[in-house]
Every structure is written in C-alpha cells, then in structure tokens.
Design a protein around this motif. Structure first.
Motif, mmCIF file in Angstrom:
data_model
loop_
_atom_site.group_PDB
_atom_site.id
_atom_site.type_symbol
_atom_site.label_atom_id
_atom_site.label_comp_id
_atom_site.label_asym_id
_atom_site.label_seq_id
_atom_site.Cartn_x
_atom_site.Cartn_y
_atom_site.Cartn_z
ATOM 1 N N PRO A 251 -8.965 -6.011 -13.261
ATOM 2 C CA PRO A 251 -8.762 -7.394 -13.725
ATOM 3 C C PRO A 251 -8.266 -7.346 -15.170
ATOM 4 C CG PRO A 251 -11.061 -6.802 -13.958
ATOM 5 C CD PRO A 251 -10.366 -5.588 -13.388
ATOM 6 N N VAL A 252 -8.045 -8.501 -15.792
ATOM 7 C CA VAL A 252 -7.726 -8.490 -17.221
ATOM 8 C C VAL A 252 -8.987 -8.030 -17.957
ATOM 9 C CG1 VAL A 252 -5.941 -10.264 -17.090
ATOM 10 C CG2 VAL A 252 -8.292 -10.935 -17.537
ATOM 11 N N PRO A 253 -8.818 -7.286 -19.066
ATOM 12 C CA PRO A 253 -10.001 -6.698 -19.726
ATOM 13 C C PRO A 253 -10.897 -7.738 -20.366
ATOM 14 C CG PRO A 253 -7.984 -6.171 -20.927
ATOM 15 C CD PRO A 253 -7.568 -6.893 -19.700
ATOM 16 N N GLU A 254 -12.177 -7.344 -20.568
ATOM 17 C CA GLU A 254 -13.124 -8.206 -21.277
ATOM 18 C C GLU A 254 -13.309 -7.649 -22.684
ATOM 19 O OE1 GLU A 254 -17.063 -6.127 -19.380
ATOM 20 O OE2 GLU A 254 -16.193 -7.821 -18.314
ATOM 21 N N GLN A 255 -14.196 -8.288 -23.460
ATOM 22 C CA GLN A 255 -14.325 -7.915 -24.883
ATOM 23 C C GLN A 255 -14.721 -6.448 -25.088
ATOM 24 O OE1 GLN A 255 -17.389 -7.771 -27.107
ATOM 25 N NE2 GLN A 255 -16.130 -7.608 -28.949
ATOM 26 N N ALA A 256 -15.697 -5.954 -24.318
ATOM 27 C CA ALA A 256 -16.224 -4.616 -24.615
ATOM 28 C C ALA A 256 -15.800 -3.542 -23.611
ATOM 29 C CB ALA A 256 -17.750 -4.673 -24.686
ATOM 30 N N GLY A 257 -14.991 -3.908 -22.632
ATOM 31 C CA GLY A 257 -14.606 -2.910 -21.637
ATOM 32 C C GLY A 257 -13.345 -3.347 -20.914
ATOM 33 N N THR A 258 -12.946 -2.551 -19.922
ATOM 34 C CA THR A 258 -11.723 -2.882 -19.194
ATOM 35 C C THR A 258 -11.986 -3.871 -18.055
ATOM 36 O OG1 THR A 258 -12.072 -0.824 -17.996
ATOM 37 C CG2 THR A 258 -10.393 -0.796 -19.710
ATOM 38 N N HIS A 261 -13.673 -3.134 -12.460
ATOM 39 C CA HIS A 261 -12.481 -2.869 -11.663
ATOM 40 C C HIS A 261 -12.837 -2.110 -10.381
ATOM 41 C CE1 HIS A 261 -12.707 0.262 -14.900
ATOM 42 N NE2 HIS A 261 -12.685 1.052 -13.855
ATOM 43 N N ILE A 262 -11.818 -1.951 -9.567
ATOM 44 C CA ILE A 262 -12.019 -1.252 -8.306
ATOM 45 C C ILE A 262 -11.371 0.109 -8.429
ATOM 46 C CG2 ILE A 262 -11.363 -1.254 -5.862
ATOM 47 C CD1 ILE A 262 -11.421 -4.399 -6.250
ATOM 48 N N SER A 263 -12.171 1.158 -8.320
ATOM 49 C CA SER A 263 -11.528 2.460 -8.389
ATOM 50 C C SER A 263 -11.911 3.292 -7.185
ATOM 51 C CB SER A 263 -11.825 3.166 -9.706
ATOM 52 O OG SER A 263 -13.187 3.290 -9.883
ATOM 53 N N LEU A 264 -11.114 4.305 -6.995
ATOM 54 C CA LEU A 264 -11.296 5.186 -5.850
ATOM 55 C C LEU A 264 -11.684 6.559 -6.363
ATOM 56 C CD1 LEU A 264 -7.991 4.048 -4.217
ATOM 57 C CD2 LEU A 264 -10.178 3.912 -3.057
ATOM 58 N N ASN A 265 -12.618 7.190 -5.670
ATOM 59 C CA ASN A 265 -12.923 8.585 -5.981
ATOM 60 C C ASN A 265 -11.902 9.471 -5.275
ATOM 61 O OD1 ASN A 265 -15.168 7.602 -7.223
ATOM 62 N ND2 ASN A 265 -16.531 8.020 -5.490
ATOM 63 N N LEU A 266 -11.925 10.750 -5.631
ATOM 64 C CA LEU A 266 -10.974 11.666 -4.991
ATOM 65 C C LEU A 266 -11.209 11.753 -3.488
ATOM 66 C CD1 LEU A 266 -10.809 14.434 -7.707
ATOM 67 C CD2 LEU A 266 -8.898 13.045 -6.892
ATOM 68 N N ASP A 267 -12.471 11.482 -3.044
ATOM 69 C CA ASP A 267 -12.749 11.524 -1.601
ATOM 70 C C ASP A 267 -12.430 10.194 -0.909
ATOM 71 O OD1 ASP A 267 -14.748 9.932 -2.540
ATOM 72 O OD2 ASP A 267 -16.383 11.338 -2.145
ATOM 73 N N GLY A 268 -11.857 9.246 -1.658
ATOM 74 C CA GLY A 268 -11.418 7.985 -1.056
ATOM 75 C C GLY A 268 -12.463 6.883 -1.087
ATOM 76 N N ASN A 269 -13.672 7.181 -1.575
ATOM 77 C CA ASN A 269 -14.700 6.133 -1.648
ATOM 78 C C ASN A 269 -14.408 5.169 -2.791
ATOM 79 O OD1 ASN A 269 -16.337 6.897 0.532
ATOM 80 N ND2 ASN A 269 -17.150 8.589 -0.694
ATOM 81 N N ILE A 270 -14.838 3.921 -2.569
ATOM 82 C CA ILE A 270 -14.546 2.876 -3.551
ATOM 83 C C ILE A 270 -15.770 2.594 -4.395
ATOM 84 C CG2 ILE A 270 -14.026 0.401 -3.748
ATOM 85 C CD1 ILE A 270 -12.316 0.670 -1.287
ATOM 86 N N LYS A 271 -15.538 2.401 -5.713
ATOM 87 C CA LYS A 271 -16.649 1.943 -6.556
ATOM 88 C C LYS A 271 -16.182 0.782 -7.428
ATOM 89 C CE LYS A 271 -16.204 5.480 -10.241
ATOM 90 N NZ LYS A 271 -15.101 6.328 -9.854
ATOM 91 N N LEU A 272 -17.152 -0.061 -7.792
ATOM 92 C CA LEU A 272 -16.897 -1.191 -8.678
ATOM 93 C C LEU A 272 -17.564 -0.921 -10.012
ATOM 94 C CD1 LEU A 272 -17.823 -4.270 -6.436
ATOM 95 C CD2 LEU A 272 -15.596 -3.158 -6.693
ATOM 96 N N GLY A 273 -16.885 -1.249 -11.093
ATOM 97 C CA GLY A 273 -17.496 -1.093 -12.411
ATOM 98 C C GLY A 273 -16.466 -0.620 -13.408
ATOM 99 N N ARG A 296 -19.313 -11.002 -7.329
ATOM 100 C CA ARG A 296 -18.481 -12.153 -7.727
ATOM 101 C C ARG A 296 -17.254 -11.692 -8.488
ATOM 102 N NH1 ARG A 296 -23.159 -15.371 -9.641
ATOM 103 N NH2 ARG A 296 -23.911 -16.505 -7.828
ATOM 104 N N ALA A 297 -17.437 -10.721 -9.398
ATOM 105 C CA ALA A 297 -16.317 -10.246 -10.217
ATOM 106 C C ALA A 297 -15.225 -9.648 -9.329
ATOM 107 C CB ALA A 297 -16.814 -9.213 -11.229
ATOM 108 N N ALA A 298 -15.617 -8.850 -8.335
ATOM 109 C CA ALA A 298 -14.623 -8.171 -7.493
ATOM 110 C C ALA A 298 -14.061 -9.090 -6.408
ATOM 111 C CB ALA A 298 -15.252 -6.942 -6.854
ATOM 112 N N HIS A 299 -14.924 -9.976 -5.913
ATOM 113 C CA HIS A 299 -14.534 -10.852 -4.802
ATOM 114 C C HIS A 299 -13.387 -11.784 -5.199
ATOM 115 C CE1 HIS A 299 -15.192 -13.910 -1.596
ATOM 116 N NE2 HIS A 299 -15.387 -12.794 -0.903
ATOM 117 N N ARG A 300 -13.284 -12.079 -6.525
ATOM 118 C CA ARG A 300 -12.206 -12.968 -7.015
ATOM 119 C C ARG A 300 -10.824 -12.432 -6.616
ATOM 120 N NH1 ARG A 300 -11.597 -13.429 -12.868
ATOM 121 N NH2 ARG A 300 -10.437 -15.347 -12.506
#
Ligand SMILES: Cc1cc2nc3c(=O)[nH]c(=O)nc-3n(C[C@H](O)[C@H](O)[C@H](O)COP(=O)(O)OP(=O)(O)OC[C@H]3O[C@@H](n4cnc5c(N)ncnc54)[C@H](O)[C@@H]3O)c2cc1C
Length: 373
Positions: A251-258, A261-273, A296-300
């Motif tokens: 998403p667009v970044p917030e004050q103290a972090g990016t 967000h949705i990222s993928l591990n090398l094994d293809g698993n998804i994590k939020l944060g 809520r943050a990711a569902h947007r």
C-alpha cells in the motif's frame, strides 16, 4: 580473550558480517564479537527479506544511496554464491483516489532516486497483472525481489572466516576505553570479563548501537544517536489457493514503515506485515488481538483474503533514530574523529533498507577504514 587486533566489529548481523567480508584479509586481525550464540539472531533474521529498489527515502540520503547501490550487488552475490532469491517485482497500489497522489509522488521520487525501471499502472493494468488485487492506480517496480537473508548471512560468515576473520559468540561488549593508539574493548563472555585492544572499532550493534556509542563516551542525546524501538508484526496467510498474488503488493507507506504489505516467501507462502508500533522493550511476541487490523489493512486491496486465513507469525524491531511523529532520519555512518575518538566508526539507525544496503554499506565503511591501519 586478551589480544591486540587491527579491527574489532561489534555485532554479527548482516551489516557487521558484510563489513567483515570487506575488511578481512591475510595478515590483518579482524575480530567480530556478538552477544548471541551465533550470527544474525536479531533484526537481520526478523524482517521482510525484500530486496528493495530505493523508492521510499529522499534522493540525497544514505538510505537511498546504499539501497540503490546495494540492490545489484545483492543480486550478483545471490547468483555467484547460490543464495536463494527471486526477482518477483512489486506493485505499490492506491486503494482510493486520495492515495493516488501519494503514488504519483512516490513514483517521481523513485525516478529521482535513480530507480529507472518503474512503470505507472492503471486499474486495468493492475488487474491484468494481479487479478485478485483491487486498486485504482499503482506502479510496478520489476527489480524488487526477495532473498533468503539467512543464506546471505551464512555466505558472508563463511567468506569472512575463509579470509581469516575470527568470530566470538556469547561475547557481549560492556565497555570501551580510549587508549593512545586505539581502544580497549571490554567484553563479558558468559561469566568472565576480559578485554582486547583494537586500532579500529566498528559499532554495528543494531538495536544496541546507541548504547555502544555511549560506552565509548558519546553523549547520545546531544549527538541525536538515541534509538527508538519500533515493532513490526507479521501474520501468515493460509491461502488454499497459493497463487493469490504473483508479486509483492504494497500500500502507500505510513509514517513509521512501508505499510502492512503482502509479501511472498521463497517457498510461495504469503505473509502480511509489518505493522509499526513504538515499544519500550525488545519483545518478539505477536499480539493476536491485532489480527482484525491486519485483515482490514490487507482486505482493502486484496479482498480474497479472509479473517480466518490469518495466523500470528513473527515480529521484528526497527532500530529507529526517528521517534514517534518525528520527521525523516537517515542512517548514521560516522567516523568519530571529530568527537576525539579517531578509529571509532558508528553505524546507528540501520533500519530498512539495511538488508538490501548491507553490501554497499560495507564497501563504504571499508573506504573509511583505509588509512587508519
Ligand atoms: C520489521 C522489519 C522489516 C524489515 N524489512 C526489511 C526488508 O524487507 N528489506 C531490507 O532491506 N531491510 C529490512 N529491514 C531492515 C534490516 O532488517 C536491518 O536494517 C538489518 O537487518 C540491520 O542489520 P544489523 O547488522 O545492523 O543489525 P542486527 O541484525 O540487529 O545485528 C546487530 C548485532 O549486534 C549484536 N550486539 C548488540 N549489542 C551487542 C553487544 N553489546 N555486544 C556484542 N554484540 C552485540 C546483536 O546480537 C546482533 O547480532 C527490516 C527491519 C525490520 C525490523
């Protein structure tokens, strides 16, 4: 331990390890001390493992410079030393019209920073690339990727040792005294206290780097070196359909972090944060009650995600120079000669993109050390 060494590096995170690789060579005594049982157990193993492109920080900052220089160096290292990585690409998305202005600002900043492969995307173009993502606009950074950060550190560790560097674990630096020609570094190894003498001391102690500067006699408030801990938590996503997204989605970044967000591990698993919350103490637990906020943050922008898919995963702590609500602070990479401490190099506030920047920071620090030995 009672030795005379050329260089003492405090901290065997990714930054201390990368510096060790640059400085170790036959005939030079380089010691790396870490308080944990092995290398890389703190921030360097509690992060998103993203190879950043250099979009987020101001053009004239060290954060941007070393990120832009570090990205191709990391990809080169990955190829050469067989370190797990994927050049997945990432899309930064605007979930509504207001965020579109921020997307345009970030895109322009990225170009100004020298990231020359960015492409603006319309809603339809985003849909074509990522059918599950709902966004009104965005841009693609094709060279952003992910890396096995542990594999990177193992490679740095092995190469530094091959070049003659000596590592001491379970060894905590508890004092630094200036001498005529260097520093007495006092360490506590399990129960016993001993010391070594070093011509050059490099403080790469991450979350503890302000305390190390204070041990050397620097007033960290006057120097603006005090670190604020900012916690980032992650939730894993149990996606029955693993191919929910092909790229990293931010998403667009917030004050103290990016931003979460949705990222993928090398094994293809998804994590939020990661989330961003200032805390007083280092504690890697994940607060399960924040699950709904993550959802809520990711569902947007990724409506296929369901609340029940989320489970607490892990957390990391950012070593921030910028306190709550404060403006941008850059990495501190300082030769402390002007403070009467020639031979001390402080690295403070090495938060994101410190992993990406590590090989470039190491080259820069090696340049600072030249002429001191
Ligand atoms: C939530 C989060 C997400 C992030 N995501 C990314 C990302 O996707 N991409 C990216 O490029 N960067 C990312 N970063 C930033 C990156 O992880 C850090 O910049 C990097 O790991 C810092 O490495 P370091 O070696 O400076 O610190 P550390 O890894 O913290 O290493 C410092 C070492 O110093 C040792 N130490 C401390 N005190 C003492 C002492 N007194 N005596 C001896 N040893 C001591 C510690 O044991 C530790 O091993 C993220 C950071 C966080 C927190």
């Amino acid at each position: 331990m009672s030795d005379q060494v050329d260089v003492c590096i405090i901290g065997a995170g990714v930054v201390g390890l990368a510096i060790a690789v640059e400085l170790a060579k036959p005939g030079r005594r380089v010691f790396i001390l870490d308080r944990n049982r092995t290398f890389g157990l703190e921030t360097s193993s509690h992060n998103s493992e993203v190879i950043h492109a250099g979009i987020y920080n101001p053009p004239d900052s060290l954060k941007t410079r070393f990120c832009v220089e570090g990205k191709p160096l990391l990809y080169e290292l990955c190829e050469k030393y067989n370190i797990g990585h994927k050049r997945l690409g990432k899309i930064i998305v605007a979930a509504d019209a207001e965020e579109t202005r921020e997307i345009e600002r970030l895109y322009r900043q990225g170009i100004e920073n020298g990231v020359n492969d960015l492409t603006l995307l319309t809603r339809a173009e985003i849909k074509r690339l990522e059918p599950n993502v709902e966004a009104v606009a965005g841009f693609l950074s094709p060279s952003t990727g992910i890396i096995d950060s542990w594999g990177l550190m193992q490679s740095f560790y092995g190469r530094a040792r091959e070049s003659g560097a000596d590592f001491f674990f379970n060894t905590e630096v508890t004092g630094i005294e200036k001498t005529i020609d260097g520093f007495k570094v006092i360490v506590t190894e399990r129960e016993s206290i001993s010391s070594l003498h070093a011509t050059v001391v490099i403080n790469a102690a991450g979350l503890f780097s302000d305390k190390i500067a204070a041990l050397a006699g620097i007033d960290i408030d006057k120097a603006s070196y005090r670190i604020h801990y900012c916690k980032g938590e992650y939730f894993s996503v149990d996606s029955r359909d693993k191919r929910v997204v092909e790229r990293l989605i931010y998403p667009v970044p917030e004050q103290a972090g990016t931003g979460i967000h949705i990222s993928l591990n090398l094994d293809g698993n998804i994590k939020l944060g990661p989330s961003a919350r200032y805390v007083d103490a280092i504690d890697y637990s994940v607060d399960e009650t924040s699950k709904t906020d993550f959802y809520r943050a990711a569902h947007r922008y990724l409506p296929v995600i369901q609340l029940d898919d989320l489970s607490p995963d892990f957390a990391g702590i950012r070593p921030k120079l910028q306190g709550p609500g404060a403006g941008f602070r850059d990495f501190v990479i300082a030769d402390e000669t002007d403070r009467g401490l020639p031979g001390l190099i402080n690295l403070i506030g090495i938060e994101s993109p410190g992993l990406t920047a590590s090989p470039a920071i190491a080259r820069y620090v090696a340049g600072m050390v030249k002429g001191k030995l």
